[in-house]
Design an enzyme around this catalytic site. Structure first.
Site, PDB file in Angstrom:
ATOM      1  N   HIS A   1     -51.785  -8.455 -14.655  1.00  0.00           N
ATOM      2  CA  HIS A   1     -50.905  -7.772 -13.701  1.00  0.00           C
ATOM      3  C   HIS A   1     -49.943  -8.759 -13.033  1.00  0.00           C
ATOM      4  CE1 HIS A   1     -53.579  -4.454 -14.360  1.00  0.00           C
ATOM      5  NE2 HIS A   1     -52.995  -3.691 -13.441  1.00  0.00           N
TER       6      HIS A   1
ATOM      7  N   HIS B   1     -60.036  -9.312  -9.816  1.00  0.00           N
ATOM      8  CA  HIS B   1     -59.963 -10.677 -10.335  1.00  0.00           C
ATOM      9  C   HIS B   1     -60.487 -11.628  -9.276  1.00  0.00           C
ATOM     10  CE1 HIS B   1     -57.771 -10.536 -14.192  1.00  0.00           C
ATOM     11  NE2 HIS B   1     -57.164  -9.477 -13.699  1.00  0.00           N
TER      12      HIS B   1
ATOM     13  N   ASP C   1     -57.908 -16.558 -10.768  1.00  0.00           N
ATOM     14  CA  ASP C   1     -57.080 -15.839 -11.744  1.00  0.00           C
ATOM     15  C   ASP C   1     -55.666 -15.619 -11.216  1.00  0.00           C
ATOM     16  OD1 ASP C   1     -59.507 -15.706 -13.007  1.00  0.00           O
ATOM     17  OD2 ASP C   1     -59.901 -13.630 -12.447  1.00  0.00           O
TER      18      ASP C   1
END
EC number: 2.7.8.-
Length: 326
Positions: free
Chosen positions: A181, A222, A226
């Site tokens: 994302h 996450h 990350d």
């Protein structure tokens, strides 16, 4: 009023048709690169699906972001997805605005070629990292006790290739380092920052990228690492690839002309080089005239010979004229 609307609609339609014609010509030239970028999106999804089979749930790792940000909860996981969807759709619509508005700073085909290049490079690095080390997923469906934490072995190859879209994409596990994302978000924001025209929207875009980062951590989708790795990796990837790719032609003046092709550019370059050589020769001759060095050694020898011959002719004429004078 109706006549005015009809006239403006006709103008808009002509503008859209002209822009489509221009973009189609570019698409016919660049379709291979665009297709390769789109195919890699499927490969990236396939790789994420494959690592889900390797995922093993476990206790959550100690995370500074988890300690600093309150947990949103499973029922509010849609918040980060809603923000991401808004960013994605906004960028998609903006990338096609040259078809309608007068202010045109780029060609849509060339813009998406750059965007896909950024995405492919970042996703390739992401595939390497999440296959190198599989961390226990922090998301709710990836934790111990969840039936979706580990996938059973596939019955056939087709089950893997279909990647169970879109459920398999939304409920994946194991593809952690680094956030997909955030790859899309940062690529879109950086692209608008360079080619967009509204300063306020640029500031809001970066602000939304920060909010998206915090929401991903708060939603426990996450780990903080990350998101952090995505921030510096994607920015570095975009920086280096953007410097390697040829710069897009500026369309600020609203011109709908196609950019110069390689063939035209080569022809024009040869003509420019020829003119440049001519100019250089003229400048050299001009400087020689100023310095008194108008000729080279060969010309000088020729002139000396000519002067000597001319002198002999004069002496011969004088000798012939002397007896006549006496």
């Amino acid at each position: 009023m109706a006549v005015y609307i009809a006239r403006e609609a006709t103008k808009l339609w002509r503008k859209v048709c002209a822009e489509i014609a221009v973009e189609l010509q570019l698409l016919f030239e660049k379709w291979r690169l665009l297709l390769a970028g789109l195919v890699f999106q499927y490969i990236h999804g396939l790789a994420a699906r494959g690592v889900h089979y390797l995922h093993r749930p476990g206790p959550l790792l100690q995370d500074l972001g988890f300690m600093a940000l309150p947990e949103l909860g499973q029922d509010k996981g849609y918040v980060s997805e809603s923000v991401f969807t808004f960013i994605f759709i906004s960028f998609l619509l903006w990338s096609f605005h040259p078809f309608i508005y007068h202010s045109k700073r780029f060609y849509t085909v060339l813009l998406w070629r750059r965007v896909l290049a950024f995405l492919v490079a970042s996703q390739f690095l992401r595939i390497i990292t999440f296959y190198s080390t599989q961390l226990p997923g922090p998301n709710y469906h990836c934790r111990e006790g969840s039936k979706m934490a580990t996938l059973p072995p596939p019955h056939n190859v087709l089950e893997v290739l279909l990647i169970n879209f879109p459920r398999g994409v939304l409920f994946g596990c194991g593809d952690l380092i680094f956030s997909s994302h955030m790859i899309f978000t940062l690529v879109f924001v950086r692209t608008y920052h360079k080619y967009g025209s509204k300063r306020l929207i640029k500031i809001l875009a970066w602000l939304m990228a920060i909010i998206q980062s915090l929401l991903i951590i708060a939603s426990r989708k996450h780990y903080s690492v990350d998101v952090v790795v995505a921030w510096y990796t994607v920015n570095l990837v975009v920086f280096f690839i953007d410097n390697k790719l040829p710069e897009m032609p500026d369309r600020t003046n609203g011109s709908s002309l196609l950019p110069v092709t390689a063939k035209d550019k080569d022809g024009r370059t040869k003509e420019e080089l020829h003119k440049l050589e001519k100019d250089c020769k003229m400048k050299e001759e001009f400087h020689k005239l100023l310095n008194g060095n108008t000729v080279d050694s060969t010309d000088r020898r020729q002139r000396v010979q000519m002067n000597g011959k001319h002198g002999e002719d004069i002496n011969h004429t004088l000798s012939d004229a002397t007896p006549n004078g006496t």
